[in-house]
Design an enzyme around this catalytic site. Structure first.
Site, short mmCIF file in Angstrom:
data_model
loop_
_atom_site.label_atom_id
_atom_site.label_comp_id
_atom_site.label_asym_id
_atom_site.label_seq_id
_atom_site.Cartn_x
_atom_site.Cartn_y
_atom_site.Cartn_z
N GLU A 25 -0.19 12.80 -18.91
CA GLU A 25 -1.97 14.25 -18.28
C GLU A 25 -3.24 13.70 -19.39
O GLU A 25 -3.01 14.30 -20.48
CB GLU A 25 -1.04 15.17 -18.15
N HIS A 82 -10.01 19.32 -17.46
CA HIS A 82 -9.32 18.38 -16.91
C HIS A 82 -9.87 17.34 -16.67
O HIS A 82 -9.80 15.78 -16.38
CB HIS A 82 -7.87 18.92 -16.02
N LYS A 129 5.13 25.90 -17.69
CA LYS A 129 5.04 24.02 -17.45
C LYS A 129 3.92 23.03 -18.79
O LYS A 129 4.33 22.55 -19.15
CB LYS A 129 4.74 23.37 -15.75
N ASP A 135 15.96 14.24 -26.33
CA ASP A 135 16.18 14.13 -25.30
C ASP A 135 15.07 15.19 -23.91
O ASP A 135 15.76 16.64 -24.06
CB ASP A 135 18.11 14.31 -24.84
P1 NDP Z 1 25.01 10.48 -32.59
O1 NDP Z 1 26.63 10.67 -30.86
O2 NDP Z 1 24.17 9.03 -32.05
O3 NDP Z 1 26.11 10.70 -33.41
C1 NDP Z 1 24.75 11.19 -34.84
C2 NDP Z 1 24.88 10.22 -35.61
O4 NDP Z 1 24.47 10.27 -36.20
C3 NDP Z 1 26.51 9.18 -36.11
O5 NDP Z 1 26.73 8.72 -35.40
C4 NDP Z 1 26.31 10.41 -37.36
O6 NDP Z 1 26.79 9.47 -38.61
C5 NDP Z 1 24.71 9.65 -38.04
N1 NDP Z 1 24.12 10.47 -39.17
C6 NDP Z 1 23.59 10.41 -40.28
N2 NDP Z 1 22.84 11.24 -40.18
C7 NDP Z 1 23.58 12.90 -40.43
C8 NDP Z 1 23.39 13.75 -40.47
N3 NDP Z 1 22.47 14.13 -41.13
N4 NDP Z 1 24.09 14.44 -39.87
C9 NDP Z 1 24.33 14.58 -38.39
N5 NDP Z 1 24.43 13.13 -38.03
C10 NDP Z 1 24.42 11.73 -39.10
O7 NDP Z 1 24.26 11.84 -31.61
P2 NDP Z 1 24.87 13.20 -31.22
O8 NDP Z 1 26.20 13.32 -31.02
O9 NDP Z 1 23.59 13.66 -31.82
O10 NDP Z 1 24.09 12.86 -30.01
C11 NDP Z 1 23.23 12.69 -28.88
C12 NDP Z 1 22.86 11.63 -27.56
O11 NDP Z 1 24.03 12.63 -26.66
C13 NDP Z 1 21.76 11.69 -26.94
O12 NDP Z 1 21.48 10.74 -26.82
C14 NDP Z 1 21.82 12.77 -25.63
O13 NDP Z 1 20.76 12.22 -25.03
C15 NDP Z 1 23.65 11.88 -25.74
N6 NDP Z 1 23.86 13.51 -24.52
C16 NDP Z 1 23.87 14.24 -24.43
C17 NDP Z 1 24.20 14.64 -23.18
C18 NDP Z 1 23.64 16.40 -22.85
O14 NDP Z 1 22.34 16.91 -23.42
N7 NDP Z 1 23.96 16.98 -22.13
C19 NDP Z 1 25.64 14.67 -22.96
C20 NDP Z 1 26.79 13.00 -23.53
C21 NDP Z 1 25.56 12.89 -24.03
P3 NDP Z 1 28.70 9.68 -38.44
O15 NDP Z 1 29.54 9.26 -37.05
O16 NDP Z 1 28.32 8.89 -39.90
O17 NDP Z 1 28.75 11.21 -39.14
#
Ligand code: NDP
Length: 424
Positions: A81, A378, A265, A281
């Protein structure tokens, strides 16, 4: 912010990038990424989604003039936009010299285990709450790495819901979890799935589902600003008058859903642009923000504006469901570069910026609406899109845009006529 940023919008893309490099907002690697318009590596794109075909580029620009908690920030925004970045930068300038002040009281995320068929939900609730330490042990084992990072399960609450249709009773167990720098959806879901069998063993019944809630009411982030009247006035209307009209416009948005949706919005124009630019997201953030706008039982303004002494004072509080690591954030090079540009190292820091951008965006829209009207700004910015729409290319775009801006009727017919004249 140095003088190099004066009239930034008038500079060429190369000049803008060079300034960001010389001012250390971009390092050499990120500069090259921006300069070459690098697409996403195909393997990365293919691993992110199913049935991937190609990529869908959108423009990325920067909002200027932001001072947030005393720090200068240049804010990357991905948005199609035309007026969003200009409006946001203008509002951020109005908010100086104090800038935006932010606050966060708690920063936990919420998951829910929804149980049906529990014989005595009230007793079950008491039992679950009394077993916090054991549930925490199970939760910690389900996701040990988040414990090492200092996070994990912090609190449990329960709620009982009666279904009106079939007299079913739901016992919902809420787990409040510290997910550190992540948005946490997968972390929470993993913990919930680990804990669910233990809870079912404990209280009986059946688990209907175990899933995070995107309504993050334990991650409320607030940004405030105050604008002196003398910055709000124009040739025809005093600053005080505009401030009072902005206050009234916000009161009105609290009364009329038709207005509130458009009001909000505009806020999401800014919020989503930064959310997308950082690989977060936007659906999660939007769903929570709109639900929070209905917290009083009706859909209302997300912002509050009121006149206080010689100032217009604004406040925006949003539940923030974002991360600075994990998900697509750690996979998309451009998201990384954008986080670097803002010197982000925690998700709270990013949340503070996003909410401040939302507040600025609202200020810009309201100021325009209660004074000159929104179309003036705009349409001026829309002119170049119109020029491209009718087929202008290269230098023609600027020439057609300039003439369009001077025309009484800015539409495709006028743009076509100007382009045809130019080509004769
Ligand atoms: P991830 O599954 O990627 O988990 C976080 C990752 O970051 C882990 O691998 C973790 O490592 C790593 N990490 C590194 N440093 C840190 C830190 N300091 N603190 C925390 N984690 C760290 O992502 P999320 O659990 O955040 O999930 C987000 C994703 O899930 C998005 O893509 C979203 O779109 C999707 N999603 C969304 C839903 C919803 O909104 N309803 C439903 C399902 C999925 P380690 O494993 O070593 O801890």
């Amino acid at each position: 912010m140095t003088n190099l940023f004066n009239k930034f919008y008038k500079k060429t893309r190369d000049e803008r990038l060079s300034i960001l490099l010389s001012e250390h907002y971009l390092d050499d690697e990120d500069y090259c990424l921006f300069k070459t318009n690098s697409p996403l590596d195909n393997d990365v794109a293919n691993s992110l989604i199913e049935n991937q075909l190609t990529q869908f580029p959108l423009p990325l620009g920067v909002a200027l003039n932001f001072l947030i908690d005393g720090e200068e920030k240049i804010i990357p925004m991905v948005v199609e936009e035309p007026s969003v970045i200009a409006a946001c930068s203008n509002a951020a300038k109005l908010a100086r010299p104090n800038g935006f002040k932010t606050s966060i009281e708690t920063y936990l995320k919420r998951g829910q285990i929804i149980l049906t068929g529990v014989t005595n939900p009230n007793d079950a609730e008491k039992l679950i709450l009394s077993q916090f330490d054991k549930i925490k042990e199970v939760a910690d084992k389900a996701h040990p790495s988040i414990i090492k990072r200092g996070g994990g399960l912090k609190e449990i609450t329960c709620d009982i819901f009666e279904s009106e249709n079939d007299n079913d009773t739901f016992l919902t167990v809420y787990l409040l979890i510290d997910v550190q720098k992540a948005m946490g959806a997968n972390i929470i879901n993993t913990i919930l799935e680990g804990v669910t069998p233990f809870i079912v063993d404990l209280v009986g019944g059946e688990a209907l589902m175990s899933i995070l809630s995107n309504y993050n009411t334990e991650s409320l982030v607030t940004s405030t600003c105050s604008i002196p009247f003398n910055k709000l006035g124009n040739q025809t209307t005093s600053g005080k008058d505009i401030a009072q009209r902005i206050e009234k416009a916000t009161q009105y948005a609290n009364l009329d859903t038709y207005r509130a949706v458009t009001h909000n919005k505009g806020i999401m124009n800014g919020v989503d642009s930064v959310v997308i630019a950082t690989g977060n997201d936007p659906r999660a953030v939007s769903a929570a923000a709109h639900a929070y706008a209905s917290k009083n039982g009706a859909y209302q303004s997300m912002t509050e504006w009121h006149v206080q002494d010689e100032y217009l004072v604004g406040k925006l509080t949003l539940p923030m469901s974002i991360g600075s690591v994990g998900g697509a954030i750690s996979v998309l090079p451009m998201a990384q570069a954008n986080l670097n540009m803002m010197s982000i190292s925690t998700s709270e820091e990013l949340a503070r910026i996003i909410v401040s951008v939302g507040l600025a965006q609202n200020l810009a829209a309201l100021k325009a609406l209660v004074s000159d009207g929104i179309q003036k700004g705009h349409m001026t910015l829309h002119a170049s899109s119109l020029a491209i729409q009718v087929g202008a290319t290269g230098d023609e775009i600027e020439l057609v845009t300039e003439k369009l801006r001077q025309s009484p009727h800015m539409n495709t017919q006028t743009a076509t006529d100007i382009l045809n004249q130019l080509r004769q």
